[in-house]
Design an enzyme around this catalytic site. Structure first.
Site: not given
Ligand code: IMP
Ligand code: MG
Length: 196
Positions: A45-46, A101, A105, A155
């Site tokens: 949902k982000g 997106e 991260d 975070f």
């Molecule tokens: P990745 O696969 O590590 O790139 O994950 C990205 C996903 O992790 C994002 O779509 C977010 O849902 C979650 N995420 C990464 N960092 C944060 C943060 O600082 N706050 C909240 N959600 C995060």
């Molecule tokens: Mg997300």
């Protein structure tokens, strides 16, 4: 009772800053996709908050669609393996797809989604992310066409980003107070980072 905003240590991007940057990204996309009708694809949902604002700022015709994913036993941070629990409603073969997106991260989620979408032979496929945290990148080959802001390894919540499903509705992006993470989360705050 405390308000959600009381749990914020520091605002990184105000509502005005986000609006301005989203408009800039929309201008770039409108220029690049002139005479086309891109399909904006997001994961629930982000990214929903970003996608709706971005789509409204576009000057080209646009369609939107959503997927939903879940992680396998919290191992995504290592493996990038996610399970699709809701697929797109529309076919993307021959379409100009933009994966929208909230934050990239490690890049593992986006990498997985790109592979999944690419297999359906879209005419083009690009990534647009509001936030980029390049220091934590594991998938280094990820090519990001549109990025809003680079963010530090802290975070973040707000503007779609949650901590345990809360704070998404905050109109700004901020850093959650350590004690909030410490009280509600588990052993280390970093464990909360990779939740999709
Ligand atoms: P990745 O696969 O590590 O790139 O994950 C990205 C996903 O992790 C994002 O779509 C977010 O849902 C979650 N995420 C990464 N960092 C944060 C943060 O600082 N706050 C909240 N959600 C995060
Ligand atoms: Mg997300």
């Amino acid at each position: 009772m405390t308000a959600p905003v009381d749990d914020i240590q520091e605002v990184l991007f105000t509502e005005e800053q986000i609006t301005r940057r989203v408009r800039e990204l929309a201008r770039a996309i409108s220029r690049d996709y002139a005479d086309r009708t891109p399909l904006l694809v997001s994961v629930l949902k982000g990214a929903v908050y970003f996608l709706t604002d971005l789509s409204r700022a576009l000057a080209v015709p646009v369609e939107i669609d959503f997927m939903a994913i879940t992680t396998y036993g919290g191992t995504k941070a290592q493996s990038g393996v996610v399970r699709l629990i809701k697929d797109l409603d529309v076919e993307i073969t021959g379409r100009d797809v933009i994966l929208v997106e909230d934050i990239i991260d490690t890049g593992l989620t986006a990498g997985y989604l790109l592979r999944l979408l690419q297999a359906r032979a879209p005419a083009s496929l690009r990534i647009c992310t509001l936030l980029d945290r390049p220091h934590r990148r594991i998938l280094e080959t990820l090519d990001i066409a549109y990025r809003g802001f680079d963010v530090p390894d802290r975070f973040l919540v707000g503007y779609g980003l949650d901590y345990r499903e809360r704070y998404r509705h905050l109109p700004f992006i901020g850093v959650l107070k350590d004690e909030v993470l410490a009280v509600r989360a588990a052993p280390d705050a970093a464990a909360a980072l990779p939740e999709a």
